[in-house]
Design an enzyme around this catalytic site. Structure first.
Site, PDB file in Angstrom:
ATOM      1  CE  LYS A 163      -4.644  -1.683 -13.432  1.00  0.00           C
ATOM      2  NZ  LYS A 163      -5.748  -2.183 -13.599  1.00  0.00           N
ATOM      3  CG  HIS A 171      -1.522  -1.201   1.480  1.00  0.00           C
ATOM      4  ND1 HIS A 171      -1.539  -2.107   2.110  1.00  0.00           N
ATOM      5  CD2 HIS A 171      -2.713  -1.569   0.076  1.00  0.00           C
ATOM      6  CE1 HIS A 171      -2.970  -2.648   1.497  1.00  0.00           C
ATOM      7  NE2 HIS A 171      -3.168  -2.383   0.277  1.00  0.00           N
ATOM      8  CG  HIS A 172       4.818   1.932  -2.615  1.00  0.00           C
ATOM      9  ND1 HIS A 172       4.666   0.548  -2.781  1.00  0.00           N
ATOM     10  CD2 HIS A 172       5.218   2.246  -3.201  1.00  0.00           C
ATOM     11  CE1 HIS A 172       4.387   0.284  -4.191  1.00  0.00           C
ATOM     12  NE2 HIS A 172       5.190   1.752  -4.437  1.00  0.00           N
ATOM     13  CB  SER A 189      -4.203  -1.366 -15.948  1.00  0.00           C
ATOM     14  OG  SER A 189      -5.010  -2.353 -17.409  1.00  0.00           O
ATOM     15  CE  LYS A 239       4.692  -7.287 -13.807  1.00  0.00           C
ATOM     16  NZ  LYS A 239       3.885  -7.878 -14.323  1.00  0.00           N
ATOM     17  CE  LYS A 263      -1.995 -11.118 -11.465  1.00  0.00           C
ATOM     18  NZ  LYS A 263      -1.299 -10.443 -12.543  1.00  0.00           N
TER      19      LYS A 263
HETATM   20  P1  NAD Z   1      -4.269 -16.504 -21.593  1.00  0.00           P
HETATM   21  O1  NAD Z   1      -5.194 -17.382 -20.910  1.00  0.00           O
HETATM   22  O2  NAD Z   1      -4.723 -15.249 -23.023  1.00  0.00           O
HETATM   23  O3  NAD Z   1      -3.526 -17.259 -22.604  1.00  0.00           O
HETATM   24  C1  NAD Z   1      -2.469 -18.749 -21.582  1.00  0.00           C
HETATM   25  C2  NAD Z   1      -2.453 -19.084 -22.782  1.00  0.00           C
HETATM   26  O4  NAD Z   1      -1.477 -20.388 -22.345  1.00  0.00           O
HETATM   27  C3  NAD Z   1      -3.171 -20.317 -22.946  1.00  0.00           C
HETATM   28  O5  NAD Z   1      -3.430 -19.606 -24.631  1.00  0.00           O
HETATM   29  C4  NAD Z   1      -3.214 -21.321 -22.135  1.00  0.00           C
HETATM   30  O6  NAD Z   1      -3.768 -22.404 -23.001  1.00  0.00           O
HETATM   31  C5  NAD Z   1      -1.521 -21.672 -22.920  1.00  0.00           C
HETATM   32  N1  NAD Z   1      -0.654 -22.463 -21.754  1.00  0.00           N
HETATM   33  C6  NAD Z   1      -1.369 -22.915 -20.719  1.00  0.00           C
HETATM   34  N2  NAD Z   1      -0.903 -23.648 -20.674  1.00  0.00           N
HETATM   35  C7  NAD Z   1       0.574 -24.063 -21.486  1.00  0.00           C
HETATM   36  C8  NAD Z   1       1.559 -24.396 -21.238  1.00  0.00           C
HETATM   37  N3  NAD Z   1       1.903 -25.793 -20.546  1.00  0.00           N
HETATM   38  N4  NAD Z   1       2.533 -25.323 -22.396  1.00  0.00           N
HETATM   39  C9  NAD Z   1       2.210 -24.116 -23.774  1.00  0.00           C
HETATM   40  N5  NAD Z   1       0.997 -22.880 -23.340  1.00  0.00           N
HETATM   41  C10 NAD Z   1      -0.084 -23.245 -22.934  1.00  0.00           C
HETATM   42  O7  NAD Z   1      -3.824 -16.045 -20.337  1.00  0.00           O
HETATM   43  P2  NAD Z   1      -2.399 -14.666 -20.720  1.00  0.00           P
HETATM   44  O8  NAD Z   1      -3.010 -13.053 -20.315  1.00  0.00           O
HETATM   45  O9  NAD Z   1      -1.465 -14.071 -22.018  1.00  0.00           O
HETATM   46  O10 NAD Z   1      -1.447 -14.431 -19.618  1.00  0.00           O
HETATM   47  C11 NAD Z   1      -0.816 -15.248 -19.578  1.00  0.00           C
HETATM   48  C12 NAD Z   1       1.412 -15.130 -18.734  1.00  0.00           C
HETATM   49  O11 NAD Z   1       1.016 -13.162 -18.809  1.00  0.00           O
HETATM   50  C13 NAD Z   1       0.712 -15.290 -17.050  1.00  0.00           C
HETATM   51  O12 NAD Z   1       1.203 -15.548 -16.540  1.00  0.00           O
HETATM   52  C14 NAD Z   1       0.308 -13.785 -16.762  1.00  0.00           C
HETATM   53  O13 NAD Z   1      -0.081 -13.034 -15.499  1.00  0.00           O
HETATM   54  C15 NAD Z   1       1.205 -12.817 -17.644  1.00  0.00           C
HETATM   55  N6  NAD Z   1       0.973 -11.845 -17.711  1.00  0.00           N
HETATM   56  C16 NAD Z   1      -0.634 -11.515 -18.660  1.00  0.00           C
HETATM   57  C17 NAD Z   1      -1.226  -9.309 -18.620  1.00  0.00           C
HETATM   58  C18 NAD Z   1      -2.626  -9.501 -19.161  1.00  0.00           C
HETATM   59  O14 NAD Z   1      -1.994  -7.944 -19.875  1.00  0.00           O
HETATM   60  N7  NAD Z   1      -2.905 -10.278 -19.682  1.00  0.00           N
HETATM   61  C19 NAD Z   1       0.101  -8.695 -17.923  1.00  0.00           C
HETATM   62  C20 NAD Z   1       0.993  -9.448 -17.702  1.00  0.00           C
HETATM   63  C21 NAD Z   1       1.118 -10.598 -17.261  1.00  0.00           C
END
Ligand code: NAD
Length: 477
Positions: free
Chosen positions: A76, A70-71, A368, A100, A112
């Protein structure tokens, strides 16, 4: 500190891994041990369960929201919908959000959320019920609000879920003018922002481009500078992976491999990402894409020849088990926590470099932030100045044409005159953030004796900025 319930029987190490990286970086700072402990700890962990109607009966859903720091307010971070979610994971992801945000100078604390379900096992109606009930639970406990805690999409969630959250929160807070700023990643029609959907992937591609553009670093890796022709393998074809691959290809890289949970494909000549995406949509699998080699075991796809590997699925994908088999020289972490600390040390020993998650995937939270600002100001970017800019540019062009006697073509005129749209402003803010932050991290990496990885450098920068916030709050001397 407000710790509602914080127990979990599952044995997981993700939060411990984040803390390990933090402790390692903290050696390179001069802060009081108490302050470091305050920065590192999770401030609030809310674990709850609620029932939903499923079929003829009921099902109890496990859920979490963690506010790590909460700094800055609000906090978010995205909401993960996955059967594998557990408290340790949500704490780790919340902590990564804190660092981040500090790295890319976004004025939020980290948070989260997690809902322990496999979305494809539920109907849209059931998903809506779950999401709305989750929102009610957070609102009741003051874990949601435009000045309190602002969720966003993560693994398994997207614009649809964010619109249910916004609608539920606004309904529960009648008359609150800023209510729609309670969540980001909303559809544009519901006060979202142009460019948010692709922001994380675009940011990953910019991060990779910045890394490979530094000649001396590439020389050390035995690579030519620049993205042109660099061979890339991407794991995960979801929001982050799909857009990372798309923008990397747009910037000149060649996508040679794509890995999904059902398998992986590889073609040294390059894969058309959009065509693979459509193939998976129509056949239900990434496998058997024309011209590509199949790997039934998805993790084998990561080990194929390439220059850059972009893990963009989940954490713990690159471990001591497989890191030595990787052929990539550069890992750009699209996902959160894809490389374990032990695997990272080995990868650096192998002469590689890792562009860390807390920087590489920060494009999502950056945009965002822009969406939240738009929601609080109730005006879209560019609305006040676009026409003014166009008129000023038009006057200038007319003047120059009058003085020089040279007439521009209609296309040249419109290129010069055009004022910036919301999307252009968002992309400009995102690109500027990603470029500045990379060089800030690299400067720390290069200039601080003993710092061994870009991740440690990123942590050092984040810790120093968060410490200043606490000092400014008068909490620490
Ligand atoms: P998403 O659900 O849109 O996509 C994830 C994809 O990974 C899916 O298509 C899934 O089938 C695939 N997947 C799952 N297990 C797998 C495996 N073992 N091997 C290969 N593919 C696999 O999710 P996302 O939003 O793209 O998030 C993915 C990562 O990015 C997460 O770690 C999330 O925390 C991080 N992230 C997301 C955002 C965002 O804006 N969405 C921002 C920062 C970080």
């Amino acid at each position: 500190m407000d710790h509602i319930v914080a127990t979990d029987s599952q044995e997981t190490h993700f939060f411990a891994d984040v803390c390990k990286n933090f402790d390692h970086a903290a050696q390179f700072t001069k802060h009081d041990a108490g302050l470091l402990d305050q920065i590192k700890s999770c401030n609030s962990v809310y674990r709850f369960r609620f029932p939903i109607r499923k079929g003829n009966g009921f099902e109890v859903i496990d859920a979490w929201r963690v506010e790590h720091s909460h700094h800055q307010s609000p906090t978010k971070g995205g909401i993960r919908y996955s059967e594998m979610v557990n408290e340790d994971e949500v704490m780790a992801l919340a902590a990564l959000m804190t660092y981040k945000c500090a790295i890319v100078n976004v004025p939020f604390g980290g948070a989260k959320g997690g809902i322990k379900i496999t979305p494809k096992n539920y109907t849209v109606q059931e998903l809506e019920n779950i999401t709305r009930r989750y929102t009610v639970e957070l609102t009741k406990k003051n874990f949601l609000g435009p000045s309190i805690d602002v969720p966003a999409p993560d693994y398994g969630s997207g614009e649809r879920e964010m619109s249910w959250i916004a609608d539920t929160y606004a309904t529960m807070n009648p008359g609150q003018g800023d209510a729609l700023g309670c969540v980001t990643g909303k559809p544009i029609a519901l006060h979202g922002i142009a460019g948010r959907r692709e922001a994380t992937g675009r940011g990953v591609a910019i991060a990779a481009r910045e890394c490979v553009n530094i000649g001396e670093d590439m020389q050390r890796l035995g690579l030519m500078p620049g993205l042109a022709g660099k061979r890339v393998i991407v794991q995960g074809l979801g929001n982050v992976g799909y857009y990372s691959a798309k923008f990397l290809a747009e910037f000149g890289a060649v996508i040679v491999g794509l890995c999904e949970y059902e398998g992986a494909i590889y073609n040294a000549e390059g894969l058309d990402v959009e065509a693979v995406f459509q193939h998976r949509k129509s056949t239900g699998s990434i496998l058997n894409f024309p011209g590509a080699q199949n790997f039934e075991r998805s993790s084998e796809g990561l080990e194929q020849p390439c220059d850059i590997l972009v893990p963009a699925a989940l954490e713990n994908q690159i471990t001591v088990e497989n890191v030595r088999n990787l052929q990539a020289k550069i890992i750009v972490e699209g996902a959160n926590g894809p490389t374990t600390p032990e695997a990272e040390a080995i990868f650096y020993e192998m002469g590689g470099i890792i562009v860390p998650d807390m920087y590489a995937n920060a494009g999502g939270v950056t945009v965002s932030y822009f969406e939240w600002l738009k929601n609080l100001s109730h005006v879209s970017f560019g609305r006040m100045n676009r026409r003014f800019e166009e008129n000023s540019n038009l006057n200038l062009v007319n003047m120059v044409e009058g003085i020089t006697g040279v007439a521009l073509t209609p296309q040249q005129r419109s290129t010069i005159i055009k004022g910036a749209s919301e999307l252009e402003l968002v992309n400009s803010g995102l690109e500027d953030t990603m470029i500045r932050s990379y060089h800030e991290i690299r400067q720390t990496y290069v200039n601080t004796p003993g710092i061994d990885t870009l991740r440690t450098a990123a942590f050092v920068g984040a810790i120093n900025k968060i410490a200043v916030s606490y000092q400014n709050l008068g909490v620490w001397p």
